[in-house]
Design a protein around this motif. Structure first.
Motif, PDB file in Angstrom:
ATOM      1  N   THR A  46       9.186   4.302   0.805  1.00 52.65           N
ATOM      2  CA  THR A  46       8.022   5.187   0.658  1.00 52.65           C
ATOM      3  C   THR A  46       7.947   6.248   1.747  1.00 52.65           C
ATOM      4  O   THR A  46       7.286   7.268   1.554  1.00 52.65           O
ATOM      5  CB  THR A  46       6.709   4.379   0.702  1.00 52.65           C
ATOM      6  OG1 THR A  46       6.644   3.641   1.928  1.00 52.65           O
ATOM      7  CG2 THR A  46       6.614   3.415  -0.477  1.00 52.65           C
ATOM      8  N   ASN A  62       7.823   5.593  -5.913  1.00 49.86           N
ATOM      9  CA  ASN A  62       7.070   4.505  -5.287  1.00 49.86           C
ATOM     10  C   ASN A  62       5.670   4.939  -4.844  1.00 49.86           C
ATOM     11  O   ASN A  62       5.016   4.226  -4.082  1.00 49.86           O
ATOM     12  CB  ASN A  62       7.839   3.931  -4.093  1.00 49.86           C
ATOM     13  CG  ASN A  62       8.895   2.933  -4.521  1.00 49.86           C
ATOM     14  OD1 ASN A  62       8.759   2.283  -5.559  1.00 49.86           O
ATOM     15  ND2 ASN A  62       9.953   2.804  -3.748  1.00 49.86           N
ATOM     16  N   LEU A 109       2.689   2.430  -3.199  1.00 56.13           N
ATOM     17  CA  LEU A 109       1.962   2.636  -1.939  1.00 56.13           C
ATOM     18  C   LEU A 109       0.456   2.692  -2.191  1.00 56.13           C
ATOM     19  O   LEU A 109      -0.336   2.144  -1.403  1.00 56.13           O
ATOM     20  CB  LEU A 109       2.453   3.928  -1.273  1.00 56.13           C
ATOM     21  CG  LEU A 109       1.945   4.208   0.138  1.00 56.13           C
ATOM     22  CD1 LEU A 109       2.191   3.029   1.069  1.00 56.13           C
ATOM     23  CD2 LEU A 109       2.601   5.477   0.696  1.00 56.13           C
TER      24      LEU A 109
END
Length: 404
Positions: free
Chosen positions: A93, A100, A104
């Motif tokens: 991330t 992603n 997160l």
């Protein structure tokens, strides 16, 4: 005060990864050394089966809800995240990887403390845990496998079909190469793993000057650092720290090596602000010699134009046709470059890779994670805490908010 309970979580991300943070014997070692309980979540995919953990009296459980610290390897699927826990895994991330973003966001929403292995560093800013050496070993081996397959030179087993590194090494004697030239980029763990394989196969290392100017009667390789394949835009002398601080002030200088190289093993870290190795139009020219690329770094649309997509352990090779910028079936006879771009290479030798990783965790990380963290290692690697991004990672806020 009782130590927190650690759970080794099941790897549920697809494609499957067989690695573990701690082997069965290491899990026992952690319990004895730190006085903390270690649980193992049941898995049919792990390279160390459940029974091997049971044999060392590590409890194998279906649910890890009771644990405080959850340790995995790859990203945890969003629907598997447990609110309020501390997680350690490679989150992918910190470079604002779009795929992603939702992960997160979910971690923040679930008030999870995320500690990213990639950000665990000592006070010299050196990473303390990584799978780089095994990525290099498998990547170089896969490059040799691909070259042999493309030109019908020899037949060796896939790395994934070998029990461990010792078994893999029994294949080296079968590798018989003509007088080709191999270039490795990088000087870190990945490149060191790659050179380890080439040395054990019996391929001679030569310096960059000889590589560019001489012909050899045997296969040779050279290892290149950033100073050898990048140039300052203004023509001034290359200063390595300046390159790291201001990569946008540099331009590619790899092309002379592309004119001499048959097999490229790309093992250098690449930043999106850094120069690429070469361009697609350069691949179309008669003097571009590279026929096989083992792209261990696997930066999609990154430093190497032929790395259009990651490949998988089951289907590790594709060919790239620079004429139309297309991925095609592997091992085409002419006008294409065969690309190996598996993005989880250490999972092809999961037992050895896991053992080395666990050793580093026990020696370098767990004393800080389960202790006072006097040097700030855990703090530096903590991306989220109490539902917020920590100070070093506030730059990710606009990414999380969808503003960039």
């Amino acid at each position: 005060m009782a130590q927190p309970t650690i759970a080794l979580i099941r790897e549920d991300k697809v494609p499957v990864d067989h690695r573990v943070p701690l082997t069965p014997d290491q899990a026992v070692q952690v319990q004895e050394k730190f006085g903390t309980e270690v649980l193992c979540q049941s898995s049919t995919l792990r390279c160390f089966p459940d029974e091997e953990y049971r044999q060392t009296n590590i409890p194998v459980v279906d649910s890890v809800q009771s644990a405080d610290i959850l340790m995995g390897v790859k990203e945890v699927p969003i629907d598997q995240l447990i609110a309020g826990k501390s997680y350690l895994f490679f989150s992918h991330t910190i470079k604002k990887q779009a795929y992603n973003r939702d992960l997160l966001r979910a971690i923040l929403e679930k008030n999870i403390r995320l500690i990213d292995y990639e950000r665990l560093t000592n006070q010299k800013n050196q990473r303390v845990v990584a799978f780089g050496r095994f990525a290099g070993i498998v990547g170089a081996y896969n490059g040799l496998y691909t070259f042999g397959k493309k030109f019908g030179l020899y037949d060796i087993r896939r790395a994934k079909d070998c029990f461990d590194l010792a078994d893999l090494r029994t294949e080296y004697a079968k590798i018989k190469l003509p007088a080709i030239k191999i270039a490795i980029t990088g000087t870190g763990r990945v490149a060191q793993g790659a050179t380890e394989v080439l040395n054990e196969v019996g391929i001679r290392q030569v310096d960059a000057t000889g590589y560019l100017k001489q012909d050899y009667q045997e296969p040779v390789y050279t290892q290149l650092e950033v100073t050898q394949y990048n140039r300052k835009k203004d023509g001034k002398p290359f200063r390595k720290q300046e390159f790291y601080d201001y990569p946008e002030q540099f331009v590619p200088g790899f092309l002379p090596f592309a004119h001499q190289t048959d097999l490229l093993i790309a093992g250098a870290y690449w930043d999106s602000n850094s120069p690429v190795l070469f361009y697609r139009d350069e691949m179309l020219k008669e003097d571009f010699k590279i026929k096989v690329i083992a792209d261990i770094t696997c930066d999609i649309e990154g430093s190497i134009p032929s790395t259009k997509q990651p490949s998988t352990i089951d289907n590790p090779i594709y060919d790239y046709d620079a004429r139309n910028d297309q991925v095609v079936d592997p091992y085409q006879p002419q006008n294409t470059v065969s690309v190996m771009a598996v993005d989880n290479l250490p999972s092809e030798l999961p037992r050895d890779a896991s053992h080395a990783f666990g050793e580093a965790l026990i020696a370098q990380v767990l004393p800080n994670l389960l202790g006072s963290d006097e040097g700030g290692m855990i703090a530096r690697a903590t991306i989220t805490k109490n539902g917020k991004l920590t100070e070093p990672y506030r730059y990710l806020q606009d990414f999380v908010d969808g503003k960039e």
